[in-house]
Design an enzyme around this catalytic site. Structure first.
Site, short mmCIF file in Angstrom:
data_model
loop_
_atom_site.label_atom_id
_atom_site.label_comp_id
_atom_site.label_asym_id
_atom_site.label_seq_id
_atom_site.Cartn_x
_atom_site.Cartn_y
_atom_site.Cartn_z
N SER A 1 0.82 -1.27 0.01
CA SER A 1 -0.03 0.20 -0.11
C SER A 1 0.92 1.39 0.13
CB SER A 1 -0.87 -0.13 1.11
OG SER A 1 -0.16 0.14 2.44
N LYS B 1 0.79 4.68 6.77
CA LYS B 1 0.29 5.31 5.72
C LYS B 1 1.19 6.76 5.76
CE LYS B 1 -2.69 2.24 4.75
NZ LYS B 1 -2.75 1.16 3.70
#
EC number: 3.4.21.89
Length: 284
Positions: A90, A145
């Site tokens: 990701s 993230k």
């Protein structure tokens, strides 16, 4: 069931410390008294007898041996630096599957282990930081993230895959293409705050969704992966247990730390791959 390693480490330190303390207060004085009594009864003490009288219980011996090591690990891991392994793509191309990273645990404040209560505020996350945090829906799972939205910000992501923060289009520059799972992947250089980094978009992969906009509440952050079309992030989280206005938001209490370096890469399967250090460096 996810293993709560911080809790296990705290318990191990507490048990080993308790054994060392009990020995200091209770068992050690008894051993000294027994040795003194024996030496008063004989002219020439037998070294073997002295060794036996001075021998610590096995459990105490192990506890005293492990305590300093576990205590140092606890301090380092809880307050300074903690290692993590990247399990998914990701954050590609910034982080690859199998990267081992280091996370600064004090950049955003000193927190108590296990309780995660901030006791000494030091700094706040900045737009563009790569941050490790506990997933709001399952706090035992760590996510990584990039910080896109700060408290008070308005974030908009369009169906054309463009990002706006507080009404301003986030600057991005075409870098090139690379092979992807569904055709080619386009790489862009994006600037968020002071951070310049690469992001990945699969321009041939269209999502049937409208433009979406979020306003970030106080004490919360909006997170996105650099692999924009392959990231489970603030744009898509949906949990009925979380109030609607907080969906997708990461509360400050869930912050683990700031990722700052890759120190090794070792992709799965481990048995058929060797560790490599070609990706060692600072995380941007």
């Amino acid at each position: 069931m996810t293993l709560n390693f911080p809790l296990l480490l705290v318990i191990a330190v507490a048990v080993c410390g308790a054994l060392a303390l009990v020995d200091l207060v209770l068992f050690a004085p008894r051993r000294r008294a027994a040795i003194s009594s024996y030496e008063g009864q004989v002219n020439e003490p037998d070294p073997a007898v002295l060794e036996k009288l001075n021998k610590e219980p096995l459990l105490v011996e192990y506890g005293k041996s492990f305590f300093p090591v576990l205590f140092i690990v606890l301090v380092l891991r809880s307050f300074l630096v903690e290692p993590f392994q990247i399990p998914s793509g990701s954050m590609k191309p910034t982080l690859e599957v199998g990267d081992f990273i280091l996370v600064n645990k004090f950049a955003y404040g000193i927190r108590l282990p296990v309780l995660d209560t901030k006791v000494i505020p030091i700094g706040d996350p900045q737009r563009g930081d790569v941050m490790v945090f506990r997933y709001p829906s399952e706090p035992n799972i760590n996510y990584i993230k990039r910080v896109v939205g700060l408290p008070g910000d308005t974030v908009r992501y369009t169906k054309e895959k463009r990002l706006y923060v507080n009404g301003e289009l986030v600057a991005e520059k075409l870098v090139g293409e690379e092979p992807g799972t569904l055709g080619s992947v386009t790489l862009y250089q994006e600037k968020l705050g002071q951070a310049e980094h690469l992001i990945r978009k699969e321009m041939s992969r269209y999502r049937i969704e409208p433009d979406r906009q979020w306003t970030i509440p106080a004490g919360h952050y909006f997170m996105m992966g650099d692999n924009r079309d392959n990231s489970n992030d603030s744009r898509y989280w949906n949990d009925p247990k979380i109030p609607k206005d907080l969906l997708g938001m990461v509360p400050d209490r869930n912050i683990v730390g700031k990722a700052f370096a890759v120190w090794m890469s070792w992709p799965d399967p481990k048995m058929s791959n060797l560790p490599n250090f070609s990706r060692v460096g600072v995380i941007h």
